[in-house]
Design a protein around this motif. Structure first.
Motif, PDB file in Angstrom:
ATOM      1  N   GLU A 207      42.293  -4.741 -66.417  1.00 17.57           N
ATOM      2  CA  GLU A 207      43.484  -5.570 -66.627  1.00 17.57           C
ATOM      3  C   GLU A 207      43.904  -6.274 -65.341  1.00 17.57           C
ATOM      4  N   ASN A 208      43.748  -5.610 -64.199  1.00 17.64           N
ATOM      5  CA  ASN A 208      44.072  -6.234 -62.914  1.00 17.64           C
ATOM      6  C   ASN A 208      43.158  -7.414 -62.625  1.00 17.64           C
ATOM      7  N   SER A 209      41.980  -7.426 -63.242  1.00 15.86           N
ATOM      8  CA  SER A 209      41.052  -8.543 -63.088  1.00 15.86           C
ATOM      9  C   SER A 209      41.229  -9.586 -64.182  1.00 15.86           C
ATOM     10  N   GLY A 210      42.230  -9.390 -65.032  1.00 19.56           N
ATOM     11  CA  GLY A 210      42.514 -10.355 -66.096  1.00 19.56           C
ATOM     12  C   GLY A 210      41.777 -10.085 -67.395  1.00 19.56           C
TER      13      GLY A 210
ATOM     14  N   SER B  35      30.228  -3.068 -64.785  1.00 20.21           N
ATOM     15  CA  SER B  35      30.456  -3.519 -63.404  1.00 20.21           C
ATOM     16  C   SER B  35      31.421  -2.609 -62.647  1.00 20.21           C
ATOM     17  N   GLN B  36      32.300  -1.930 -63.377  1.00 20.65           N
ATOM     18  CA  GLN B  36      33.299  -1.081 -62.733  1.00 20.65           C
ATOM     19  C   GLN B  36      32.874   0.378 -62.623  1.00 20.65           C
TER      20      GLN B  36
ATOM     21  N   PHE C   8      42.289   4.659 -65.821  1.00 20.04           N
ATOM     22  CA  PHE C   8      42.178   3.876 -64.590  1.00 20.04           C
ATOM     23  C   PHE C   8      41.263   2.675 -64.792  1.00 20.04           C
ATOM     24  N   LEU C   9      40.215   2.861 -65.598  1.00 18.29           N
ATOM     25  CA  LEU C   9      39.286   1.772 -65.909  1.00 18.29           C
ATOM     26  C   LEU C   9      40.008   0.647 -66.649  1.00 18.29           C
TER      27      LEU C   9
END
Length: 115
Positions: A39-42, A23-24, A33-34
């Motif tokens: 991690e920013n999305s939990g 998805s990213q 960065f991935l």
């Protein structure tokens, strides 16, 4: 019981991580960065899990990679191939369908029948 739960949790998580990574990669991303994006999305994922997954996705021709050597530190960027985008969209559709069905089952477990 702890080891069985850990094993089942790992099994459950494996497929979701693949979908999360795909998805990213609609735009090119490099590994570190991935990890941060996820991690920013939990979604916790460490590099020792991510890089083998990226290599597998590349071998399956879902992802392509390119080295960027314009910076002082070369970075390998990964992005969905056209085939990878098709597979991602199908997996996403399947995941949403399955999630909805499973949610219905699990929600039913919580109901006490007095609706």
């Amino acid at each position: 019981m702890g080891t069985l739960l850990n094993s089942l949790t790992t099994e459950l998580r494996r497929g979701t991580l693949t979908l999360a990574v795909l998805s990213q990669l609609q735009t090119p991303q490099y590994g570190y960065f991935l990890v941060q994006l996820l991690e920013n999305s939990g979604i916790a994922i460490d590099q020792s899990t991510l890089y083998p997954l990226l290599r597998r996705l590349e071998k399956q021709e879902l992802v392509t990679s390119i080295w960027d050597t314009t910076e002082s530190r070369p970075r390998k960027y990964y992005v969905l191939s056209e085939y990878g985008m098709d597979i991602f969209l199908q997996l996403k559709k399947e995941w949403l369908k399955n999630s909805k069905e499973l949610y219905g089952l699990l929600k039913g477990e919580e109901d006490d029948g007095s609706d």
